[in-house]
Structure formats: C-alpha cells, structure tokens
Design an enzyme around this catalytic site. Sequence first.
Site, PDB file in Angstrom:
ATOM      1  N   ALA A  64     -16.825  25.863 112.305  1.00 31.42           N
ATOM      2  CA  ALA A  64     -16.186  26.596 111.210  1.00 31.42           C
ATOM      3  C   ALA A  64     -14.683  26.460 111.411  1.00 31.42           C
ATOM      4  CB  ALA A  64     -16.618  28.054 111.255  1.00 31.42           C
ATOM      5  N   GLY A 109     -20.335  25.802 114.007  1.00 34.52           N
ATOM      6  CA  GLY A 109     -20.923  25.686 112.673  1.00 34.52           C
ATOM      7  C   GLY A 109     -21.449  24.276 112.389  1.00 34.52           C
ATOM      8  N   GLU A 112     -24.807  24.199 113.864  1.00 32.75           N
ATOM      9  CA  GLU A 112     -25.636  25.070 113.020  1.00 32.75           C
ATOM     10  C   GLU A 112     -26.044  24.361 111.725  1.00 32.75           C
ATOM     11  OE1 GLU A 112     -22.584  28.188 113.494  1.00 32.75           O
ATOM     12  OE2 GLU A 112     -24.259  29.563 113.754  1.00 32.75           O
ATOM     13  N   GLU A 132     -18.603  29.007 120.531  1.00 35.95           N
ATOM     14  CA  GLU A 132     -17.980  30.213 119.958  1.00 35.95           C
ATOM     15  C   GLU A 132     -17.531  31.215 121.008  1.00 35.95           C
ATOM     16  OE1 GLU A 132     -20.708  28.772 118.834  1.00 35.95           O
ATOM     17  OE2 GLU A 132     -20.598  28.590 116.657  1.00 35.95           O
TER      18      GLU A 132
HETATM   19  N1  DAK Z   1     -11.282  24.363 112.977  1.00 36.39           N
HETATM   20  C1  DAK Z   1     -10.099  23.984 112.507  1.00 36.39           C
HETATM   21  N2  DAK Z   1      -9.447  22.876 112.930  1.00 36.39           N
HETATM   22  C2  DAK Z   1     -10.056  22.145 113.876  1.00 36.39           C
HETATM   23  C3  DAK Z   1     -11.309  22.513 114.424  1.00 36.39           C
HETATM   24  C4  DAK Z   1     -11.942  23.678 113.925  1.00 36.39           C
HETATM   25  N3  DAK Z   1     -13.142  24.076 114.336  1.00 36.39           N
HETATM   26  N4  DAK Z   1     -11.620  21.584 115.363  1.00 36.39           N
HETATM   27  C5  DAK Z   1     -10.610  20.708 115.375  1.00 36.39           C
HETATM   28  N5  DAK Z   1      -9.668  21.039 114.496  1.00 36.39           N
HETATM   29  C6  DAK Z   1      -8.407  20.347 114.233  1.00 36.39           C
HETATM   30  C7  DAK Z   1      -7.432  20.508 115.370  1.00 36.39           C
HETATM   31  O1  DAK Z   1      -6.753  21.733 115.257  1.00 36.39           O
HETATM   32  C8  DAK Z   1      -6.522  19.317 115.161  1.00 36.39           C
HETATM   33  O2  DAK Z   1      -5.619  19.609 114.115  1.00 36.39           O
HETATM   34  P1  DAK Z   1      -4.059  19.136 114.200  1.00 36.39           P
HETATM   35  O3  DAK Z   1      -3.536  19.714 115.451  1.00 36.39           O
HETATM   36  O4  DAK Z   1      -4.134  17.617 114.251  1.00 36.39           O
HETATM   37  O5  DAK Z   1      -3.465  19.664 112.934  1.00 36.39           O
HETATM   38  C9  DAK Z   1      -7.460  18.257 114.631  1.00 36.39           C
HETATM   39  O6  DAK Z   1      -8.631  18.942 114.151  1.00 36.39           O
HETATM   40  C10 DAK Z   1      -7.950  17.296 115.713  1.00 36.39           C
HETATM   41  O7  DAK Z   1      -8.442  18.071 116.788  1.00 36.39           O
HETATM   42  P2  DAK Z   1      -7.967  17.849 118.308  1.00 36.39           P
HETATM   43  O8  DAK Z   1      -6.559  17.346 118.362  1.00 36.39           O
HETATM   44  O9  DAK Z   1      -8.279  19.099 119.041  1.00 36.39           O
HETATM   45  O10 DAK Z   1      -8.946  16.670 118.738  1.00 36.39           O
HETATM   46  P3  DAK Z   1      -9.469  16.342 120.213  1.00 36.39           P
HETATM   47  O11 DAK Z   1     -10.160  15.035 120.083  1.00 36.39           O
HETATM   48  O12 DAK Z   1      -8.382  16.493 121.221  1.00 36.39           O
HETATM   49  O13 DAK Z   1     -10.554  17.475 120.522  1.00 36.39           O
HETATM   50  C11 DAK Z   1     -12.471  18.877 120.000  1.00 36.39           C
HETATM   51  C12 DAK Z   1     -11.741  17.525 119.776  1.00 36.39           C
HETATM   52  C13 DAK Z   1     -13.649  18.953 119.048  1.00 36.39           C
HETATM   53  C14 DAK Z   1     -12.976  18.943 121.454  1.00 36.39           C
HETATM   54  C15 DAK Z   1     -11.454  20.043 119.757  1.00 36.39           C
HETATM   55  O14 DAK Z   1     -10.824  19.831 118.496  1.00 36.39           O
HETATM   56  C16 DAK Z   1     -12.110  21.387 119.721  1.00 36.39           C
HETATM   57  O15 DAK Z   1     -12.424  21.958 120.786  1.00 36.39           O
HETATM   58  N6  DAK Z   1     -12.258  21.941 118.498  1.00 36.39           N
HETATM   59  C17 DAK Z   1     -12.781  23.283 118.329  1.00 36.39           C
HETATM   60  C18 DAK Z   1     -14.255  23.253 118.509  1.00 36.39           C
HETATM   61  C19 DAK Z   1     -14.849  24.633 118.350  1.00 36.39           C
HETATM   62  O16 DAK Z   1     -14.495  25.546 119.102  1.00 36.39           O
HETATM   63  N7  DAK Z   1     -15.717  24.732 117.391  1.00 36.39           N
HETATM   64  C20 DAK Z   1     -16.373  25.982 117.111  1.00 36.39           C
HETATM   65  C21 DAK Z   1     -15.591  26.643 116.061  1.00 36.39           C
HETATM   66  S1  DAK Z   1     -16.123  28.277 115.928  1.00 36.39           S
HETATM   67  C22 DAK Z   1     -18.739  33.618 112.155  1.00 36.39           C
HETATM   68  C23 DAK Z   1     -18.874  32.567 111.294  1.00 36.39           C
HETATM   69  C24 DAK Z   1     -18.933  31.323 111.784  1.00 36.39           C
HETATM   70  C25 DAK Z   1     -18.806  31.114 113.140  1.00 36.39           C
HETATM   71  C26 DAK Z   1     -18.652  32.196 113.995  1.00 36.39           C
HETATM   72  C27 DAK Z   1     -18.637  33.448 113.524  1.00 36.39           C
HETATM   73  N8  DAK Z   1     -18.598  34.938 111.614  1.00 36.39           N
HETATM   74  C28 DAK Z   1     -18.006  35.009 110.334  1.00 36.39           C
HETATM   75  C29 DAK Z   1     -18.952  36.042 112.382  1.00 36.39           C
HETATM   76  C30 DAK Z   1     -18.743  29.795 113.644  1.00 36.39           C
HETATM   77  C31 DAK Z   1     -17.762  29.553 114.512  1.00 36.39           C
HETATM   78  C32 DAK Z   1     -17.401  28.222 114.883  1.00 36.39           C
HETATM   79  O17 DAK Z   1     -17.911  27.226 114.437  1.00 36.39           O
END
Ligand code: DAK
Length: 258
Positions: A64, A109, A112, A132
């Site tokens: 997400a 997400g 998911e 998360e």
């Molecule tokens: N959201 C927004 N931007 C994202 C993103 C994300 N999930 N993942 C990556 N990006 C963006 C980065 O900010 C970066 O943007 P710029 O800096 O270039 O502007 C660009 O994509 C490239 O990412 P990286 O530079 O970080 O790329 P790397 O290859 O170095 O790393 C990575 C790739 C996938 C390991 C890293 O980007 C990463 O750790 N991303 C976050 C992964 C993550 O934590 N995903 C889970 C998100 S939380 C809920 C509803 C839904 C959810 C929870 C609760 N409620 C409403 C209760 C669901 C939550 C999630 O999905």
Amino acid sequence: MAEYKHLRVEKDEGIRLVTISRPEALNALNREVLDELKDVFSSPGDGFEVVIITGEGKAFVAGADIGEMRSMDSVEATEFSRMGQEVFSLIESYPWPTIAAINGYALGGGLELALACDIRVASEKAKMGQPEVNLAVIPGFGGTQRLPRLIGPGRAFDLLYTGKMVSAGEALSMGLVNAVFSPEELLQGARKIASEILKKGPEAIRTIKWLVRKGLDVPLEDGLIMERLAFGRLFSTSDQKEGMAAFLQKRAPEFTGK
Ligand code: DAK
C-alpha cells in the site's frame, strides 16, 4: 476497453493481462490504483477468460502507498482498509480464474493482492513478505486472514511477526506460490496455465471457482451438498454431452460454454 492511468489492460485469446504500472513508486497501491482495479473486476468481462495480474518494472506491487497512508487518522485508515478489502474480495470472487504473475517485490498490500488471486506464479527474482510490522501496523487488505488459510498459521505467523522477505524458492516450498519461472519466462508460464484452463468446459471452471471459494467458508457437510447440486446442474449443459461424447469418440471436445 477502458483506459486507465495506472493499469494496462490487454485481452488476447481469452487471456486478460492486467499490468499495474506505477513504476516510480514500485507500483504501490494508492486510492487511484485501487479504484482502477475495482473498475476492472466489477463486471465479469465478455465471457470465459483467465485474468493475469502482473506489475511493470522491478516490482509486482511494493505494498500500500506509504506516502498516502502516513498522515491518515484511525477513521481514514479504517476506510482505506475497507476500500482495499472490498477490491481484493471482488478479485477473489471474480467468476473466472485469476493468476498473479509475481515479477518482483510483492510486499504488504502487494502480497495481499496476490493472495486474492486463485493461482500465484513467481519470477526467480520475486521477493515476498508482509513487512507491515516494520511500520508498526498490520496488513489491512486481508493478509492476516488469507495468508494463514493458504499456508497454515505457523508459517503465516513467521512471515507476519518478522516481516521478512522470502525468495521465490522459499515461497514455492511453503505453498505460497504454485510455480517459479525465470524472469523472461514468467508471463509465458502464466499464459500456459491460462491456456490450459481455457481448453476446459467454461461452466465447469466457473463452478469449480465458486465451489472452492464458497466451500472454504462453510462446514464440509454443506460444501458437499453444494458440490452435489452443482455437479447435477452441469448435466443439463450441452458441454457435458460434448465432453463425454468426444472422450468416447476419441476426439478433442469443442466446448461452447452452453
Ligand atoms: N509506498 C510508497 N512508495 C513506495 C513504496 C510503498 N509501499 N515502496 C517503494 N516506494 C517508492 C520509494 O519511496 C521510492 O520512491 P522515490 O524515493 O524514488 O521517490 C521508489 O518507490 C523506489 O523505492 P526504493 O528506492 O526504496 O527501491 P529499492 O530497490 O531500494 O527498495 C524495496 C525496494 C521494496 C525493498 C523498498 O522500496 C521498500 O522496502 N518498500 C516498502 C515496502 C513495504 O514496507 N511495503 C509494505 C507497505 S505497508 C492498512 C491498510 C493497508 C495496509 C496496512 C494497513 N490499514 C488501513 C489499517 C498495508 C500496508 C502495506 O502494504
């Protein structure tokens, strides 16, 4: 076919390929992407099809959109979760088969979304996880519910508690994905599975999907009654007559969906 900002939708020989394309944010799911996915899965297409969902670039979907979620209050977060759950439930209950072709990161997400599909295939480069907890939140689009149903509570707890990423090989060994392909062969592999399905009786495929999805939510006894009635209903189709006649005449069947 509708035009979208973040999705590419192409249809060819019964296969609908939906590519999530927001590569600048690793295809992260913001409200716009969710809205577009909702639109795609709100109507059942124009007949028997298999839908493949994949991502543009190095990610399937990296979760997400953290930028969008960051400033949400509890009410907004609950609404965002409801919205995502609604879209993924639409995908899960879509009448025709769905395949997630996981080309890269499928995190949060993103995983998911893949869990809401019927079949998951992954590239050797794919990385999957529910990170998360690293953000001090939990999966909000069905992960705490669908993941343990698919791989069992023990393995699900491991992924959910630690937030660790697993490789395609590890995902295969835990039953999280059905098959692993080289990056170049991923879409071809997904298409091959889709083509195999598209040779079968359409009503039989749709009935299997409905029975498996509904059956998991009811006691076995009730599921068996549903199966029996659905089995009987298929004997009023001309495809059943064609399928059995073709077998006995040692020829390939020609199904019409009737
Ligand atoms: N959201 C927004 N931007 C994202 C993103 C994300 N999930 N993942 C990556 N990006 C963006 C980065 O900010 C970066 O943007 P710029 O800096 O270039 O502007 C660009 O994509 C490239 O990412 P990286 O530079 O970080 O790329 P790397 O290859 O170095 O790393 C990575 C790739 C996938 C390991 C890293 O980007 C990463 O750790 N991303 C976050 C992964 C993550 O934590 N995903 C889970 C998100 S939380 C809920 C509803 C839904 C959810 C929870 C609760 N409620 C409403 C209760 C669901 C939550 C999630 O999905």
